[in-house]
Design a protein around this motif. Sequence first.
Motif, PDB file in Angstrom:
ATOM      1  N   ASN A  75      -6.546 -27.151  -5.986  1.00  0.00           N
ATOM      2  CA  ASN A  75      -7.136 -26.697  -6.243  1.00  0.00           C
ATOM      3  C   ASN A  75      -8.182 -27.471  -7.176  1.00  0.00           C
ATOM      4  O   ASN A  75      -7.323 -27.660  -8.432  1.00  0.00           O
ATOM      5  CB  ASN A  75      -8.110 -24.923  -6.696  1.00  0.00           C
ATOM      6  CG  ASN A  75      -9.806 -25.235  -7.076  1.00  0.00           C
ATOM      7  OD1 ASN A  75     -10.282 -25.738  -7.621  1.00  0.00           O
ATOM      8  ND2 ASN A  75     -10.038 -23.968  -6.925  1.00  0.00           N
ATOM      9  N   PRO A  76      -8.784 -28.653  -7.282  1.00  0.00           N
ATOM     10  CA  PRO A  76      -9.098 -29.621  -8.819  1.00  0.00           C
ATOM     11  C   PRO A  76      -9.415 -28.663  -9.991  1.00  0.00           C
ATOM     12  O   PRO A  76      -8.884 -29.861 -10.461  1.00  0.00           O
ATOM     13  CB  PRO A  76     -10.326 -30.681  -7.933  1.00  0.00           C
ATOM     14  CG  PRO A  76     -11.014 -30.242  -7.437  1.00  0.00           C
ATOM     15  CD  PRO A  76     -10.496 -28.477  -6.045  1.00  0.00           C
ATOM     16  N   SER A  77      -9.539 -27.455  -9.270  1.00  0.00           N
ATOM     17  CA  SER A  77      -9.570 -26.782 -11.070  1.00  0.00           C
ATOM     18  C   SER A  77      -8.514 -26.581 -12.104  1.00  0.00           C
ATOM     19  O   SER A  77      -8.875 -26.031 -12.760  1.00  0.00           O
ATOM     20  CB  SER A  77     -10.861 -25.787 -10.485  1.00  0.00           C
ATOM     21  OG  SER A  77     -10.140 -25.010 -10.240  1.00  0.00           O
ATOM     22  N   GLY A  78      -7.971 -26.306 -11.179  1.00  0.00           N
ATOM     23  CA  GLY A  78      -6.498 -25.914 -11.740  1.00  0.00           C
ATOM     24  C   GLY A  78      -6.410 -24.192 -11.555  1.00  0.00           C
ATOM     25  O   GLY A  78      -5.189 -23.953 -12.206  1.00  0.00           O
ATOM     26  N   ALA A  79      -7.219 -23.689 -10.714  1.00  0.00           N
ATOM     27  CA  ALA A  79      -7.321 -22.243 -10.666  1.00  0.00           C
ATOM     28  C   ALA A  79      -6.193 -21.552 -10.100  1.00  0.00           C
ATOM     29  O   ALA A  79      -5.318 -22.266  -8.845  1.00  0.00           O
ATOM     30  CB  ALA A  79      -8.258 -21.848  -9.734  1.00  0.00           C
ATOM     31  N   TRP A  80      -5.327 -20.784  -9.942  1.00  0.00           N
ATOM     32  CA  TRP A  80      -3.861 -19.893  -9.510  1.00  0.00           C
ATOM     33  C   TRP A  80      -5.067 -19.335  -8.271  1.00  0.00           C
ATOM     34  O   TRP A  80      -5.475 -18.661  -8.731  1.00  0.00           O
ATOM     35  CB  TRP A  80      -3.301 -19.317  -9.934  1.00  0.00           C
ATOM     36  CG  TRP A  80      -2.405 -19.579 -11.457  1.00  0.00           C
ATOM     37  CD1 TRP A  80      -2.808 -20.046 -12.981  1.00  0.00           C
ATOM     38  CD2 TRP A  80      -1.448 -20.144 -10.752  1.00  0.00           C
ATOM     39  NE1 TRP A  80      -1.994 -20.576 -13.256  1.00  0.00           N
ATOM     40  CE2 TRP A  80      -0.614 -20.835 -12.522  1.00  0.00           C
ATOM     41  CE3 TRP A  80       0.047 -20.953 -10.248  1.00  0.00           C
ATOM     42  CZ2 TRP A  80       0.366 -21.592 -11.894  1.00  0.00           C
ATOM     43  CZ3 TRP A  80       1.188 -21.237  -9.694  1.00  0.00           C
ATOM     44  CH2 TRP A  80       1.352 -21.547 -11.134  1.00  0.00           C
ATOM     45  N   ASP A  81      -5.079 -19.931  -7.221  1.00  0.00           N
ATOM     46  CA  ASP A  81      -5.618 -19.920  -6.235  1.00  0.00           C
ATOM     47  C   ASP A  81      -4.747 -19.519  -4.643  1.00  0.00           C
ATOM     48  O   ASP A  81      -3.779 -19.640  -4.849  1.00  0.00           O
ATOM     49  CB  ASP A  81      -7.413 -19.820  -5.754  1.00  0.00           C
ATOM     50  CG  ASP A  81      -7.044 -21.207  -5.395  1.00  0.00           C
ATOM     51  OD1 ASP A  81      -6.153 -21.755  -5.357  1.00  0.00           O
ATOM     52  OD2 ASP A  81      -7.724 -22.198  -5.868  1.00  0.00           O
ATOM     53  N   ASP A  82      -5.494 -19.281  -3.649  1.00  0.00           N
ATOM     54  CA  ASP A  82      -4.675 -19.263  -2.166  1.00  0.00           C
ATOM     55  C   ASP A  82      -3.857 -20.225  -1.891  1.00  0.00           C
ATOM     56  O   ASP A  82      -3.783 -21.371  -1.061  1.00  0.00           O
ATOM     57  CB  ASP A  82      -5.767 -18.730  -1.079  1.00  0.00           C
ATOM     58  CG  ASP A  82      -6.158 -16.710  -1.190  1.00  0.00           C
ATOM     59  OD1 ASP A  82      -4.819 -16.579  -1.926  1.00  0.00           O
ATOM     60  OD2 ASP A  82      -6.646 -16.143  -0.486  1.00  0.00           O
ATOM     61  N   SER A  83      -4.926 -21.502  -2.541  1.00  0.00           N
ATOM     62  CA  SER A  83      -3.988 -22.642  -2.146  1.00  0.00           C
ATOM     63  C   SER A  83      -2.007 -22.904  -3.121  1.00  0.00           C
ATOM     64  O   SER A  83      -1.904 -24.211  -1.885  1.00  0.00           O
ATOM     65  CB  SER A  83      -4.910 -23.524  -3.603  1.00  0.00           C
ATOM     66  OG  SER A  83      -4.942 -24.276  -4.324  1.00  0.00           O
ATOM     67  N   TRP A  84      -2.009 -22.163  -3.269  1.00  0.00           N
ATOM     68  CA  TRP A  84      -0.594 -22.480  -4.013  1.00  0.00           C
ATOM     69  C   TRP A  84       0.135 -21.000  -3.569  1.00  0.00           C
ATOM     70  O   TRP A  84      -0.494 -20.108  -2.877  1.00  0.00           O
ATOM     71  CB  TRP A  84      -0.809 -21.790  -5.451  1.00  0.00           C
ATOM     72  CG  TRP A  84      -1.385 -23.322  -6.563  1.00  0.00           C
ATOM     73  CD1 TRP A  84      -2.463 -23.101  -7.096  1.00  0.00           C
ATOM     74  CD2 TRP A  84      -0.424 -24.457  -6.438  1.00  0.00           C
ATOM     75  NE1 TRP A  84      -2.592 -24.163  -7.387  1.00  0.00           N
ATOM     76  CE2 TRP A  84      -1.436 -24.871  -7.820  1.00  0.00           C
ATOM     77  CE3 TRP A  84       0.746 -25.290  -6.289  1.00  0.00           C
ATOM     78  CZ2 TRP A  84      -1.364 -26.247  -7.861  1.00  0.00           C
ATOM     79  CZ3 TRP A  84       0.649 -26.420  -7.003  1.00  0.00           C
ATOM     80  CH2 TRP A  84       0.106 -26.688  -7.440  1.00  0.00           C
ATOM     81  N   PHE A  85       1.268 -21.223  -2.742  1.00  0.00           N
ATOM     82  CA  PHE A  85       2.157 -20.571  -2.356  1.00  0.00           C
ATOM     83  C   PHE A  85       3.228 -20.399  -3.450  1.00  0.00           C
ATOM     84  O   PHE A  85       4.223 -21.472  -3.931  1.00  0.00           O
ATOM     85  CB  PHE A  85       2.375 -20.306  -1.535  1.00  0.00           C
ATOM     86  CG  PHE A  85       3.194 -22.162  -0.936  1.00  0.00           C
ATOM     87  CD1 PHE A  85       4.979 -22.195  -0.289  1.00  0.00           C
ATOM     88  CD2 PHE A  85       2.719 -23.271  -0.509  1.00  0.00           C
ATOM     89  CE1 PHE A  85       5.594 -23.334  -0.474  1.00  0.00           C
ATOM     90  CE2 PHE A  85       2.941 -24.031  -0.445  1.00  0.00           C
ATOM     91  CZ  PHE A  85       4.876 -24.239   0.189  1.00  0.00           C
ATOM     92  N   LEU A  86       4.230 -19.392  -3.656  1.00  0.00           N
ATOM     93  CA  LEU A  86       5.041 -19.215  -4.206  1.00  0.00           C
ATOM     94  C   LEU A  86       6.475 -20.069  -3.252  1.00  0.00           C
ATOM     95  O   LEU A  86       7.012 -19.618  -2.543  1.00  0.00           O
ATOM     96  CB  LEU A  86       6.068 -17.608  -4.182  1.00  0.00           C
ATOM     97  CG  LEU A  86       7.098 -17.294  -5.815  1.00  0.00           C
ATOM     98  CD1 LEU A  86       6.624 -18.438  -6.580  1.00  0.00           C
ATOM     99  CD2 LEU A  86       7.051 -15.829  -5.661  1.00  0.00           C
ATOM    100  N   ILE A  87       7.062 -20.621  -4.742  1.00  0.00           N
ATOM    101  CA  ILE A  87       8.765 -21.405  -3.676  1.00  0.00           C
ATOM    102  C   ILE A  87       9.854 -20.552  -4.046  1.00  0.00           C
ATOM    103  O   ILE A  87      10.741 -20.372  -3.240  1.00  0.00           O
ATOM    104  CB  ILE A  87       8.482 -22.828  -4.263  1.00  0.00           C
ATOM    105  CG1 ILE A  87       7.561 -23.687  -3.001  1.00  0.00           C
ATOM    106  CG2 ILE A  87      10.179 -23.121  -3.500  1.00  0.00           C
ATOM    107  CD1 ILE A  87       7.611 -25.293  -3.480  1.00  0.00           C
ATOM    108  N   GLY A  88       9.878 -19.903  -5.368  1.00  0.00           N
ATOM    109  CA  GLY A  88      10.525 -19.007  -5.653  1.00  0.00           C
ATOM    110  C   GLY A  88      10.604 -18.596  -7.521  1.00  0.00           C
ATOM    111  O   GLY A  88      10.122 -19.785  -8.049  1.00  0.00           O
ATOM    112  N   GLU A  89      11.177 -17.828  -7.817  1.00  0.00           N
ATOM    113  CA  GLU A  89      11.089 -17.029  -8.976  1.00  0.00           C
ATOM    114  C   GLU A  89      12.549 -17.656 -10.082  1.00  0.00           C
ATOM    115  O   GLU A  89      13.454 -17.036  -8.872  1.00  0.00           O
ATOM    116  CB  GLU A  89      10.545 -15.805  -9.523  1.00  0.00           C
ATOM    117  CG  GLU A  89      10.425 -16.264 -11.186  1.00  0.00           C
ATOM    118  CD  GLU A  89      10.251 -14.346 -11.328  1.00  0.00           C
ATOM    119  OE1 GLU A  89      10.954 -13.779 -12.009  1.00  0.00           O
ATOM    120  OE2 GLU A  89       9.251 -13.842 -10.675  1.00  0.00           O
TER     121      GLU A  89
END
Length: 410
Positions: free
Chosen positions: A313-327
């Motif tokens: 998301n070009p707004s930089g928001a944490w939304d569904d466009s991101w998926f977790l690779i690892g902690e």
Amino acid sequence: MKKLILYIAVLFLILGCKELGRIEHVDQSAPAPEQVVVKEVKNTSGGAIIKFQLPDDENLLGVKAVYERNGEIVETKASLFIDTLVVEGFGTMNTQEINIFSIGRNEKLSEPVVVQINPLLPPVQSVSFDVESGFGGVVINLQKNFSEADLALVLMADTAGNGKFADVQTFHTKSKEIKFPRRGLKIRPTKFGIYLRDRWNNKSDTIFKELTPIEEIKIPSDLFRNASLPTDYYLPAEGSTGYRLEHLWLGADASDGTFYATSHSAPMPQWFTIDLGRKVKLSRIQKWPRPDYELYSSTAPRIFEVWGSENPNPSGAWDDSWFLIGEFEQFKPSGYGEGREVGPVSPEDRDYWYNKTEFDVVPTEKAPDPYRPATHIRIRVLSTFQTFGTEADKSQIIIGQLAFWGQMVN
């Protein structure tokens, strides 16, 4: 002169008395002490705890258990101030015979008290383990080491294809659950074997599998750039160009003063986003610290998350466009303390910190599909070593360099 002679004589007398005071009399003619009285036997994994009552004997020095383990006669001793003996290291659940002796100060032994124990399932039989294909090699999985037993996982391979297996690597751990990657193997079908071994040389059955390692490369950094998303934080300390984000992948030697360092008043948690310039699947991340600085301390990241996106998301928001690779948490070979404090830093810790720090991407409950393709990587630092376990909302972050490994996707 007479006074001097008298003084010397008195001095020798005092020293002689002190020396005589150190002599402990051992009565060699005293009989062997009485036997102990066994009060309780608690069977444990691979052994037992034997509780006993000591005899009332001034000649008593201690107690010892004598038993056979893996074809050898071994002893376990206890002083007269302890009322338990721990016997361990048995590789089966078979009944074992333990002989317990009282020991006299003259080293005479009582008649033995014979105790039978029935060890519970030993760790080499109860702990779960497996091996599977991984990037550049294989991944060894260990689970259910609930007793945190000191175990070795031995990886073998038939690299010549002639049916003869040779040891490839041995991994040591006390962890309840852990994954070990072995890389640098040829990308071809290979027969592997793996088994568990404990410190008494008890062994599990061997698991055999034919696996093909997954090809892995270092992702070229020529197209990397700072994505500069609105919610990212990447302002360099003192506004210096020597501390900007791009130094993470430019390949400059961090010892010359060029590395990534955010301002001292940066918010926590903080994150930055790297546009990779191509689509990739990540398998691991390498990290180098600022040289000779912040050894498991200060502003170095301790816990962080890695996220991926093909279309952020070009707004930089944490939304569904991101998926977790690892902690991930910075690994320390000698381990952290019970309260997760850093504790003493060993030479192995230091070597790992400066030369070997890397983070393997593996499926987890939080990140069930970490190998999805991504064009952008977002690293979210949850705590540094100085903020770990605190409620601090500000911290500088310093990282020397980063490198990414995996596969490029067409």
